[in-house]
Design a protein around this motif. Sequence first.
Motif, PDB file in Angstrom:
ATOM      1  N   PRO A 233      19.634   3.365  -0.761  1.00 47.79           N
ATOM      2  CA  PRO A 233      18.510   4.104  -1.358  1.00 47.79           C
ATOM      3  C   PRO A 233      17.391   3.173  -1.839  1.00 47.79           C
ATOM      4  O   PRO A 233      16.210   3.429  -1.581  1.00 47.79           O
ATOM      5  N   ALA A 234      17.785   2.090  -2.513  1.00 49.14           N
ATOM      6  CA  ALA A 234      16.765   1.160  -3.004  1.00 49.14           C
ATOM      7  C   ALA A 234      16.008   0.539  -1.839  1.00 49.14           C
ATOM      8  O   ALA A 234      14.792   0.351  -1.893  1.00 49.14           O
TER       9      ALA A 234
ATOM     10  N   SER B 268      13.331   2.789  -0.600  1.00 49.54           N
ATOM     11  CA  SER B 268      12.194   2.722  -1.503  1.00 49.54           C
ATOM     12  C   SER B 268      11.352   1.481  -1.227  1.00 49.54           C
ATOM     13  O   SER B 268      10.124   1.520  -1.203  1.00 49.54           O
ATOM     14  N   LEU B 269      12.030   0.360  -1.010  1.00 47.47           N
ATOM     15  CA  LEU B 269      11.308  -0.889  -0.813  1.00 47.47           C
ATOM     16  C   LEU B 269      10.573  -0.919   0.514  1.00 47.47           C
ATOM     17  O   LEU B 269       9.496  -1.502   0.624  1.00 47.47           O
TER      18      LEU B 269
ATOM     19  N   ILE C  51       9.206   1.649   1.962  1.00 49.91           N
ATOM     20  CA  ILE C  51       7.990   2.438   1.773  1.00 49.91           C
ATOM     21  C   ILE C  51       6.970   1.614   0.991  1.00 49.91           C
ATOM     22  O   ILE C  51       5.778   1.601   1.320  1.00 49.91           O
ATOM     23  N   ALA C  52       7.443   0.903  -0.016  1.00 50.97           N
ATOM     24  CA  ALA C  52       6.531   0.042  -0.766  1.00 50.97           C
ATOM     25  C   ALA C  52       5.941  -1.011   0.162  1.00 50.97           C
ATOM     26  O   ALA C  52       4.752  -1.332   0.085  1.00 50.97           O
TER      27      ALA C  52
ATOM     28  N   THR D 201       5.074   6.279   6.389  1.00 50.12           N
ATOM     29  CA  THR D 201       5.876   6.446   5.171  1.00 50.12           C
ATOM     30  C   THR D 201       6.785   7.669   5.271  1.00 50.12           C
ATOM     31  O   THR D 201       7.938   7.630   4.846  1.00 50.12           O
TER      32      THR D 201
ATOM     33  N   THR E 199      10.783   7.667   4.985  1.00 51.67           N
ATOM     34  CA  THR E 199      11.486   8.479   3.989  1.00 51.67           C
ATOM     35  C   THR E 199      12.574   9.306   4.645  1.00 51.67           C
ATOM     36  O   THR E 199      13.720   9.333   4.194  1.00 51.67           O
TER      37      THR E 199
ATOM     38  N   ASN F 289       2.063   8.195  -1.447  1.00 49.43           N
ATOM     39  CA  ASN F 289       2.541   7.549  -0.238  1.00 49.43           C
ATOM     40  C   ASN F 289       1.449   6.815   0.514  1.00 49.43           C
ATOM     41  O   ASN F 289       1.687   6.239   1.565  1.00 49.43           O
TER      42      ASN F 289
ATOM     43  N   ARG G 218      15.899   7.869  -9.831  1.00 53.69           N
ATOM     44  CA  ARG G 218      14.971   6.923  -9.234  1.00 53.69           C
ATOM     45  C   ARG G 218      13.737   7.602  -8.668  1.00 53.69           C
ATOM     46  O   ARG G 218      13.805   8.670  -8.076  1.00 53.69           O
ATOM     47  N   VAL G 219      12.575   6.953  -8.859  1.00 51.10           N
ATOM     48  CA  VAL G 219      11.338   7.410  -8.231  1.00 51.10           C
ATOM     49  C   VAL G 219      11.118   6.543  -7.008  1.00 51.10           C
ATOM     50  O   VAL G 219      11.072   5.328  -7.101  1.00 51.10           O
ATOM     51  N   GLU G 220      11.015   7.170  -5.845  1.00 52.42           N
ATOM     52  CA  GLU G 220      10.994   6.385  -4.614  1.00 52.42           C
ATOM     53  C   GLU G 220       9.685   5.722  -4.302  1.00 52.42           C
ATOM     54  O   GLU G 220       8.628   6.175  -4.673  1.00 52.42           O
ATOM     55  N   GLY G 221       9.765   4.656  -3.521  1.00 52.30           N
ATOM     56  CA  GLY G 221       8.571   4.062  -2.942  1.00 52.30           C
ATOM     57  C   GLY G 221       7.834   3.086  -3.846  1.00 52.30           C
ATOM     58  O   GLY G 221       6.725   2.681  -3.550  1.00 52.30           O
ATOM     59  N   LEU G 222       8.434   2.727  -4.963  1.00 50.93           N
ATOM     60  CA  LEU G 222       7.745   1.827  -5.889  1.00 50.93           C
ATOM     61  C   LEU G 222       8.608   0.623  -6.169  1.00 50.93           C
ATOM     62  O   LEU G 222       9.697   0.752  -6.720  1.00 50.93           O
ATOM     63  N   GLU G 223       8.113  -0.544  -5.803  1.00 51.89           N
ATOM     64  CA  GLU G 223       8.995  -1.702  -5.921  1.00 51.89           C
ATOM     65  C   GLU G 223       9.324  -2.061  -7.358  1.00 51.89           C
ATOM     66  O   GLU G 223      10.433  -2.487  -7.650  1.00 51.89           O
TER      67      GLU G 223
ATOM     68  N   VAL H 168      12.120   0.052  -8.629  1.00 56.77           N
ATOM     69  CA  VAL H 168      13.387  -0.466  -8.110  1.00 56.77           C
ATOM     70  C   VAL H 168      13.819  -1.659  -8.954  1.00 56.77           C
ATOM     71  O   VAL H 168      14.987  -1.809  -9.301  1.00 56.77           O
TER      72      VAL H 168
ATOM     73  N   GLU I 266      15.263  -0.477 -12.222  1.00 54.33           N
ATOM     74  CA  GLU I 266      16.582   0.117 -12.020  1.00 54.33           C
ATOM     75  C   GLU I 266      17.633  -0.963 -11.788  1.00 54.33           C
ATOM     76  O   GLU I 266      18.719  -0.920 -12.363  1.00 54.33           O
ATOM     77  N   THR I 267      17.286  -1.959 -10.954  1.00 53.03           N
ATOM     78  CA  THR I 267      18.285  -2.982 -10.648  1.00 53.03           C
ATOM     79  C   THR I 267      18.484  -3.906 -11.831  1.00 53.03           C
ATOM     80  O   THR I 267      19.592  -4.375 -12.073  1.00 53.03           O
TER      81      THR I 267
END
Lengths: 220, 306, 272
Positions: A147-148, A151-152, A154-155, A202, A206, C71, C253-258, C261, C264-265
């Motif tokens: 999952p992480a 996310s990365l 997409i970033a 993106t 996803t 996005n 978690r909110v996706e797409g934001l480093e 992440v 969280e980690t």
Amino acid sequence: MTELWEVLTEHFPEFSSGLWITFRLVAFAFVIAMAVGTLVAALRVAPVKALNRIGGIYVEIFRNVPLLVLLIIAFSGFPRAGVSVGQWAAGIGCLGLYTAAYIAEALRSGVFSVGKGQIEAALSLGLTYPRTMRRIILPQAFRTVIPALGSLIIAMIKNSAIVGGSLVALPDLLNRTRLVQSRTFQTDEVFFWGAVGFLLLTVTATLAFRYLEQRFAIRR
Amino acid sequence: MHKRHRWHLLLIAMLVAAATALAACGDDDDDDGGDGEETTAATEVEQFPANTTMGKIQEAGELRIGVKYDVPPFGLNNPQTGEVEGFDIDLGNYIADKLGVEVKTREATSDNRIPLLVDGTIDLILSTMTITEERDQEIDFSEPYYVANGDVLVPEGTEIASLDDLNGKRVCTALGSTYADTVEKEAPQADLRLVDLYSECFDQIQTGSVDAVSTDNVILTGMVIQDDTLQLLGLDFTTEPYGVGIQEGDTEMKQFVDETLTEYIDSGAWQEAYDEWVGQHLAEDQQQGPPDITLEEAIELFPLEK
Amino acid sequence: MSYLFDPDHWEWVWTGNNLRFLFEGFLVNLEIALIGIVLSLIFGLLLALMRISKPRLVSFPAGVWVDVWRNLPLILIILYLALAVPTSWRQAYADGIPEFFPDALQDELVLGAILGLVLYNSAVLCEIMRSGIQSLDRGQFEAAASLGLTYRQQMRFVILPQGLRRMVPATVSQLITLIKDTTLISIIAIPEIIGHGGNIISAASFGGGVQAPLLQVYLMIGLFFIVINFSLSRLSRRLEIRERERTGTTLKRVEGLEDQVALETDVAAPPR
């Protein structure tokens, strides 16, 4: 309305070549990010404090410095010190190394979540540390961090645009969008299609990761 | 609050406080440096009718000029003084004084200066802009206020000695400048590298990413001043009259600027500015006086390609 | 390697005004980041409330809006707005902005930058807030409802205070991203730290100073960012750990934001 479609059809080659370059940039950068990220994660979880520190320094540097600054340092700065760096090297390198810092920490927390118990058990069964990592810990850790990782990625897709907008100026989707706009002055239409291009990437990412998550991820 | 994270908050607070304090001091310096430049003796300021550009500028209280921030000695955001200064800025100050207003500078690169003027973000372009027919179609020019000559900058030990030698070599110049076209014409096999800012060209020739830089000799002189391993070829292969950029069709503004420019030259202020910014860096035989070329002649130097 | 450490190449740091000039540029980044986060919080809250409201006519468009903006690359948004913001708006901004605001913000091009930052970050913060609210125990919603509170009252007195508190660490984390993102405005020629760095390189030696080499100048700029962002990330990490200890809940978690992440980690496996 017709203008909108006209812009797309007349400039499709630029948009599509830009999109393709963005895709390649992200793909190659991802490979670097995974490779370096795994390495740094290994440093971070090693039982040697000095190695932890080195990994820690890497992470703090690359998570806190803006990507644009990294690009300038690599593309304009390194040649001053005698290391020549080309456009693609700078783009892939910076984007990859930047994301690697995040991947490293994600992997580390993945290893952490697998649990010291497994590490100790494996070691007590006579497996060497590298073997333990490779065969037992890392495969589980990777599945935890899917999952992480999604996310990365997409970033990373979003950040790749910075490479095209910076002085490195790879002809990616953002760069081509700006170019077409400077020639046609139809700002709204041109940027609309640029945005569509990025959303294509993106959204695909996803969806792909949601699928992977369902199939492979371990929830802890 | 947990003791340790109080420490982090304190650190951030201190940094912000220190920064604000420095900024406050910095602003004071800016204020001192801003006025009291070379203003002419306190003459009466003509008030212009409200429907002219001049009148609107007077009402706004400031003249917004687009200048270069990275091209000493014409337009430069000087880190030592925190001021934007240079030959172009001095002319801008002179025009603003005639209107009785302050000058507000904005960075105008070779690429974005015309759009900035056209959409009204700036009132005048004073950005080492060469007069060409193509540009004349989008905006209006004043009479020429400076004449530069095109030259080529090379590192020492180079084998480039003429324009022809540029063929097959990597040459750097700015996006949207006249040199991009001129070099393409004179040396069609040259590998042109276009950038946003001349400081990038400076950078690239210092690191060996390009073999030569081509632009106005005064801009190149600014580079030689900072790195004496570079040298000018002394080619003077183009004549580049600079003009002030004015909104298309604004004849009153053009007339005002032209009149002010004539005064600037006649009163000796032009020569003063020249000596201060340009003259002291050039050899005796390269010095020049005010431009004696007219706008029509200047446009003919760079006609539209068909 | 010797190029890097040669003391001559670092002389510019203590001669002349260079370091302070960099600092002044950095202030512009910080100011814009602060304004950006405050405005984004306000609009983000609005969007979040729309997103979680019951009628689909409200929640669906809000959802689409948020998913589109968060996005897209921020730089695309900023470049677009720098070109597309109408002159009338820019005029209004230039006229309307109060005198006491710092010089750099008086510039009308900043409007495009701030709009871009807010459009993007309000969408991001909306998701963070939504995650904060939804991470609350179902029990809270039910308990509040069983106490006879109306939806509005539930929100105001029970859900929002707790939910919004939950998202403070994530907001600080987003502030880090925002500070990094303000460097993007250098591309539309707003003078901030990267622009000032370029000026130092072009001209530090003009008028008798010492030349400032590019590599060293930008390494110094990197250092500025490391100092600020490192402190902020530690702060946000501690806040998140404290929240977890107090309430036992974890932020979704909110996706797409480093940097989310990262948060969280960091919390899942605190650095030693």
